[in-house]
Design an enzyme around this catalytic site. Structure first.
Site, mmCIF file in Angstrom:
data_model
loop_
_atom_site.group_PDB
_atom_site.id
_atom_site.type_symbol
_atom_site.label_atom_id
_atom_site.label_comp_id
_atom_site.label_asym_id
_atom_site.label_seq_id
_atom_site.Cartn_x
_atom_site.Cartn_y
_atom_site.Cartn_z
ATOM 1 N N ASP A 108 12.072 55.487 -70.681
ATOM 2 C CA ASP A 108 12.284 56.186 -71.948
ATOM 3 C C ASP A 108 13.237 55.338 -72.771
ATOM 4 O O ASP A 108 14.347 55.010 -72.306
ATOM 5 C CB ASP A 108 12.902 57.568 -71.714
ATOM 6 C CG ASP A 108 11.891 58.572 -71.181
ATOM 7 O OD1 ASP A 108 10.695 58.397 -71.431
ATOM 8 O OD2 ASP A 108 12.314 59.526 -70.510
ATOM 9 N N ASP A 149 3.528 67.216 -73.042
ATOM 10 C CA ASP A 149 4.776 67.835 -72.610
ATOM 11 C C ASP A 149 4.564 69.340 -72.579
ATOM 12 O O ASP A 149 4.252 69.952 -73.603
ATOM 13 C CB ASP A 149 5.911 67.503 -73.588
ATOM 14 C CG ASP A 149 6.150 66.006 -73.709
ATOM 15 O OD1 ASP A 149 5.925 65.288 -72.717
ATOM 16 O OD2 ASP A 149 6.550 65.554 -74.798
#
Length: 255
Positions: A11, A130
């Protein structure tokens, strides 16, 4: 038998690798180029690079950083974050990615999945999803966008099925509830999605021990497990995880 894949996620925020818990309280943990090179040396099967602020800030992918990471790894490399047009997909692939992950932008413009698959092939188009528990949704899980900040009216199972119909060749399924907790993957969510679509499903969120990976690759029916915290912390290496999985009879590529 097809080998199960171990995938490491970087990330990235402001050019640095970052890690949080449940998509919040991110801290800087290193240089993504150096980390990519190290994980490649350790024998990771694939690498995923997420620019976690691109969509929220309304900008495209950071191509020079993607190219620098790509120069260090000679395995499948997937990039997500801020990819909202065919030109973004093209430039990301030209920078060195084999696949692009469409998440928030795919929710906002589902046709992008179809266009991307038609031009570049289904194997290049990954749906990043997500999801978090929500009893109001038919499947029990709701889709979120913009790094988990904005909830949508999409049901996780229905969105996964629609995305595959549009041309997504793979799904990276991120459990917001389990993300960064290192307490195990969301097996119910993963199994439900894996049994609902005909494409590979990559489980993401919650990996903390090799037994967690073993569970999601067997009970959760995942084709691959995405990890971050457990290797970023130095608690495990790719080879130590694969050796444990191999002892459990799970087929993995040993190095």
């Amino acid at each position: 038998m097809l080998k199960k894949r171990i995938i490491i996620c970087l990330d990235v925020k402001d050019g640095r690798t970052t890690k949080g818990i449940k998509f919040q309280n991110n801290i800087d943990i290193g240089d993504p180029v150096e980390m990519a090179a190290e994980y490649y040396r350790q024998g990771v099967d694939e690498l995923v690079f997420y620019d976690i602020m691109a969509s929220a800030r309304g900008r495209g992918p950071i191509l020079d950083l993607i190219a620098r990471v790509a120069s260090q790894v000679f395995i499948p490399f997937c990039v997500g974050g801020g990819i909202g047009t065919l030109d973004d997909i093209r430039s990301t692939i030209l920078a060195g990615a084999e696949k692009v992950s469409l998440n928030s932008q795919a929710v906002k413009n589902p046709e992008l999945i179809k266009q991307g698959a038609r031009v570049f092939g289904n194997q290049c188009i990954v749906l990043g999803m997500d999801a978090a528990k929500d009893s109001q949704m038919p499947s029990g899980y709701r889709v979120y966008i913009n790094g988990g900040r904005i909830k949508t009216e999409l049901d996780a199972r229905e969105w996964a099925q629609k995305a595959v119909e549009l041309g997504a060749g793979e799904i990276v399924l991120n459990s917001i509830d389990a993300d960064g907790t290192k307490e195990g993957y969301e097996l119910n969510l993963t199994k439900m999605i894996a049994e609902s679509v005909p494409v590979p499903v990559i489980a993401s969120g919650g990996g903390g021990t090799p037994s967690h990976l073993a569970d999601v690759l067997t009970k959760g029916k995942a084709d691959a497990a995405l990890i971050a915290s457990m290797v970023h912390s130095g608690a495990y290496t790719v080879s130590s995880i694969k050796n444990e999985l191999s002892k459990e009879g799970i087929p993995v590529r040993l190095v």
